[in-house]
Motif scaffolding. Structure first.
Motif, PDB file in Angstrom:
ATOM      1  N   ARG A   1     -58.188 -25.001  83.754  1.00 58.96           N
ATOM      2  CA  ARG A   1     -58.158 -26.165  84.633  1.00 58.96           C
ATOM      3  C   ARG A   1     -58.432 -27.422  83.817  1.00 58.96           C
ATOM      4  NH1 ARG A   1     -61.226 -22.228  87.291  1.00 58.96           N
ATOM      5  NH2 ARG A   1     -60.294 -21.476  89.240  1.00 58.96           N
TER       6      ARG A   1
ATOM      7  N   LYS B   1     -65.093 -23.498  88.140  1.00 60.54           N
ATOM      8  CA  LYS B   1     -65.513 -23.841  89.495  1.00 60.54           C
ATOM      9  C   LYS B   1     -66.857 -23.224  89.818  1.00 60.54           C
ATOM     10  CE  LYS B   1     -61.303 -24.766  92.127  1.00 60.54           C
ATOM     11  NZ  LYS B   1     -60.470 -24.318  93.272  1.00 60.54           N
TER      12      LYS B   1
ATOM     13  N   HIS C   1     -52.125 -29.230  86.914  1.00 61.66           N
ATOM     14  CA  HIS C   1     -51.988 -28.012  87.716  1.00 61.66           C
ATOM     15  C   HIS C   1     -50.603 -27.390  87.531  1.00 61.66           C
ATOM     16  CE1 HIS C   1     -54.332 -25.650  90.422  1.00 61.66           C
ATOM     17  NE2 HIS C   1     -53.376 -25.585  91.329  1.00 61.66           N
TER      18      HIS C   1
ATOM     19  N   ARG D   1     -50.801 -25.178  84.624  1.00 61.17           N
ATOM     20  CA  ARG D   1     -51.526 -23.947  84.982  1.00 61.17           C
ATOM     21  C   ARG D   1     -50.595 -22.959  85.690  1.00 61.17           C
ATOM     22  NH1 ARG D   1     -56.751 -21.941  86.065  1.00 61.17           N
ATOM     23  NH2 ARG D   1     -57.138 -21.261  88.212  1.00 61.17           N
TER      24      ARG D   1
END
Length: 277
Positions: A159, A183, A254, A257
């Motif tokens: 991320r 996270k 993103h 990713r």
């Protein structure tokens, strides 16, 4: 907002909504914008009850009224995402009414949940990825830094919040393992490939020293002032490189990713391994 506190036995829909909004604002400390969103949804329902069912008391509301209201919204052209948000607002409203003992059961508990298709995440082709990796000028410290960050993101699926905060002390370059904090402040080990390791070693030798002094000292990818890079700054730089090589549309971290995961599967990796990474 001019709320009127709803007292026990006050089942008039308008007064009940005012009491609900007061509770959201004072007891749950929700922002003005959030409370206004609830107010719009509940007032829309109140207006429909009054005009189409002549209902003025919350005790008169039945499950079929709630379902019919949703059908009315869809027929009026309201998008399914907005209908789903309205349903969420009304469920919160009815839970409040239950707590205040203004109703005996939740009329929204068995109503349908509007479904909407989630847009598929964008994925770049391998050719676009190669063009993106070649865009930064690697003979310059900034370009070498940016190219390394893009390569790492694509090679590991990290991320953006992980890559901008990764520290030198968490890297085992001999084994090709990077320690990142993801996270929920959860630490995890991320394996990386030879190409990304080559880029990282080149950057650490030829690029990073040009950003000295770096504060905090252990940060791997500082900005031009030697401070930690922000997510917005990296996003803008990534978008700039994408535009330079003719990649149209939004190219976010993103997207890298998702491209990482998709390309792994396309080249034969099993889904469980990709999910783990």
């Amino acid at each position: 907002f001019g709320y009127t506190v709803c007292t026990e036995g006050d089942g008039v829909v308008e007064a009940a909504i005012e009491g609900f909004l007061y509770a959201l604002r004072i007891e749950r400390h929700l922002s003005d914008n959030t409370v206004l969103a609830y107010q719009r949804d509940c007032s829309k329902f109140q207006d429909w009850l009054s005009k189409h069912r002549e209902i003025s008391d919350v005790a008169q509301i039945e499950p079929n009224h709630v379902s019919e209201f949703f059908v009315y919204l869809i027929d009026a052209g309201l998008g399914t995402r907005s209908v789903a948000r309205t349903r969420s607002s009304l469920r919160m409203f009815f839970r409040y009414l239950l707590q205040e003992q203004l109703i005996q059961s939740d009329p929204s508990s068995h109503t349908f949940a509007p479904k909407f298709l989630q847009p598929l995440p964008r994925v770049l082709s391998t050719k676009q990825i190669e063009s993106l990796l070649d865009a930064p000028v690697r003979s310059e410290p900034v370009g070498l830094r940016d190219a390394t960050m893009i390569q790492l993101m694509y090679s590991t699926g990290m991320r953006v919040s992980e890559i901008i905060t990764i520290e030198l002390s968490t890297m085992d370059l001999t084994r090709g393992i990077l320690g990142v904090r993801g996270k929920g402040d959860k630490d995890r080990l991320v394996p990386t490939g030879a190409r990304a390791l080559t880029a990282l070693n080149s950057y650490l030798i030829h690029g990073r020293p040009h950003f000295e002094p770096i504060r905090p000292a252990g940060i791997t990818f500082p900005n031009n002032r030697g401070r930690p890079m922000t997510r917005q700054n990296f996003w803008l730089r990534l978008q700039k490189y994408a535009a330079e090589v003719g990649i149209e549309g939004k190219v976010s971290p993103h997207v890298l990713r998702h491209s990482f995961a998709t390309h792994l599967i396309e080249f034969g990796a099993d889904l469980r391994s990709v999910q783990a990474m």
